[in-house]
Design a protein around this motif. Structure first.
Motif, PDB file in Angstrom:
ATOM      1  N   SER A 161       0.780  -1.081   0.048  1.00 21.21           N
ATOM      2  CA  SER A 161      -0.013   0.035  -0.002  1.00 21.21           C
ATOM      3  C   SER A 161       0.901   1.122  -0.188  1.00 21.21           C
ATOM      4  N   ALA A 162       1.993   1.113   0.722  1.00 23.71           N
ATOM      5  CA  ALA A 162       2.995   2.378   0.829  1.00 23.71           C
ATOM      6  C   ALA A 162       3.449   2.662  -0.451  1.00 23.71           C
ATOM      7  N   GLN A 163       3.698   1.496  -1.303  1.00 23.82           N
ATOM      8  CA  GLN A 163       4.358   1.589  -2.579  1.00 23.82           C
ATOM      9  C   GLN A 163       3.495   2.323  -3.366  1.00 23.82           C
ATOM     10  N   LYS A 164       2.279   1.993  -3.367  1.00 25.20           N
ATOM     11  CA  LYS A 164       1.075   2.595  -4.086  1.00 25.20           C
ATOM     12  C   LYS A 164       0.776   3.863  -3.690  1.00 25.20           C
ATOM     13  N   GLU A 165       1.390   4.322  -2.707  1.00 24.71           N
ATOM     14  CA  GLU A 165       1.240   5.711  -2.241  1.00 24.71           C
ATOM     15  C   GLU A 165      -0.040   5.846  -1.665  1.00 24.71           C
TER      16      GLU A 165
END
Ligand code: HEM
Length: 363
Positions: free
Chosen positions: A25-29
């Motif tokens: 989820s962090a990678q997808k901001e």
């Protein structure tokens, strides 16, 4: 020359471990708070699986020879005991993940697809090394379970399927149980008389039980007929092999008789550790089943009857594995043929002496 002292963090490679939570989820901001818990729970499971495999491999090694060093039995028992404690923790750990709500899970669930716990190589290795039969596995699609893995993972899992499992090694060990034949004493004859008495008493109890209606009575009596048949098969190799062929039993007839003898005469000093070992294998099997059940409830709570990220029917598939994926079921089933201590055939003096510790015998 001054050497740098080893630090806590270096020794435990914390740099690697604590830097290994890459939230999708962090990678997808769009960071989802609970994804951290989801990753850490799975990672801790995998670390404990690693420890279980470490113990299991060493136990398998000690069983591999045609002869198990007697002084190793105690080590085997303490290592299996460790596996049991870890399994209890693994079941408890589910509760931590249940602090995440289904809605929170949905925030990042699709980002995982098609990854799934179904692809846990270590979990499959544990199952296979314990003795899970490939033919017995529930399928949820056309492909067998290993086809969902990439080629490196698949070869590891298939290797663990081919090497002799703890189940096979235990079977060989039980088949070598001495004392099953003893000159001048036909143990099994005396035992059979005691079991038949026990079965007949139960049948009489069912027949005269006024609280049962006709259909319940017939069902109970039918069940006892099948108990009688499988019990008769215990002493008839041909009939027993038919049970194995039809998938009703896994453990060979000879090994089953060895295990039964150990269960019945567990109080004799030489049989105490073997009995403890058989009990532990039943514990490990039951705890694995309990984990499967706990995990299937977790899945039902999180996704209801939706399909899993690995593509299975989700809860429906997992529920079937709870019933069908037992490994040491034949050992639990021996309880059907256990008779009260007071009805046990008395062992001849010479045999009793051999089963005892010689320096206390006769005191
Ligand atoms: C929100 C939490 C979880 C959900 C919704 C979930 C869902 C599922 C589902 C649906 C399956 C069936 C295969 C598939 O279609 O994907 C599965 C299998 C599996 N999961 Fe989970 N799981 C969760 C947590 C965990 C955890 C914490 C572990 C720990 C390692 C785990 C380990 C496994 C294993 C080993 C299998 C294979 C079981 C088998 O084939 O017998 N799962 N999971």
């Amino acid at each position: 020359m001054t050497s740098k002292k080893l630090s806590y963090g270096e020794y435990l490679q914390l740099g690697n471990i604590l830097d290994s939570q890459n939230l999708q989820s962090a990678q997808k901001e769009h960071l989802v708070h609970d994804e951290m818990l989801f990753i850490i729970i799975h990672q801790t499971y995998e670390l404990w699986f690693k420890q279980i495999l470490h113990e299991l491999d060493s136990v398998i090694d000690m069983f591999r020879d045609n002869y198990v060093q007697e002084e190793n039995t105690g080590i085997v028992i303490s290592r299996l005991g460790r596996i049991i404690e870890i399994q209890k923790l693994l079941i408890d750990q589910v509760g931590i993940l249940e602090t995440m709500t289904p809605m929170d899970f949905l925030e990042f669930r699709d980002l995982l697809s098609p990854a799934s716990g179904f692809q846990s190589v270590q979990f499959r290795e544990i199952e296979n090394k314990l003795g899970m039969d490939a033919k017995q596995r529930i399928r949820f699609g056309k492909q067998s379970y290993d086809k969902y893995l990439d080629s490196d993972d698949r070869s590891k899992v298939l290797k663990s399927e081919k090497n002799p499992s703890l189940f096979i090694l235990l079977e060989n060990w039980l088949e070598r149980t001495p004392f099953l034949q003893f000159e001048g004493f036909n143990f099994w004859n005396s035992y059979q008389i005691a079991v038949e008495e026990m079965i007949n008493t139960d049948i009489n109890r069912i027949s005269s039980n006024p609280t049962l209606d006709d259909s319940a009575r017939q069902a109970s009596l039918k069940n006892y007929e099948s108990i009688r048949k499988t019990y008769e098969a215990l002493f008839d190799k041909k009939k027993y092999n038919k049970l194995i062929k039809n998938g009703h039993r896994k453990l060979s007839q000879k090994a089953t008789l060895g295990a039964l003898f150990i269960q019945l005469y567990r109080d004799e000093p030489i049989l105490q550790l073997p009995h403890q070992l058989l009990t532990q294998l039943v514990d490990i099997d039951h705890l694995l089943t309990s984990w499967r059940y706990r995990h299937s409830l977790l899945v039902f709570r999180m996704i209801g009857i939706k399909i899993g990220t690995g593509g299975s029917a989700g809860h429906g598939y997992l529920k079937k594995t709870v019933e069908k994926h037992s490994i040491f079921g034949d050992l639990s089933n021996l309880s059907t043929y256990i008779i009260p201590r007071s009805s046990l055939p008395k062992l001849p003096e010479e045999l009793k002496k051999q089963l005892g510790f010689y320096y206390t015998y006769g005191k």
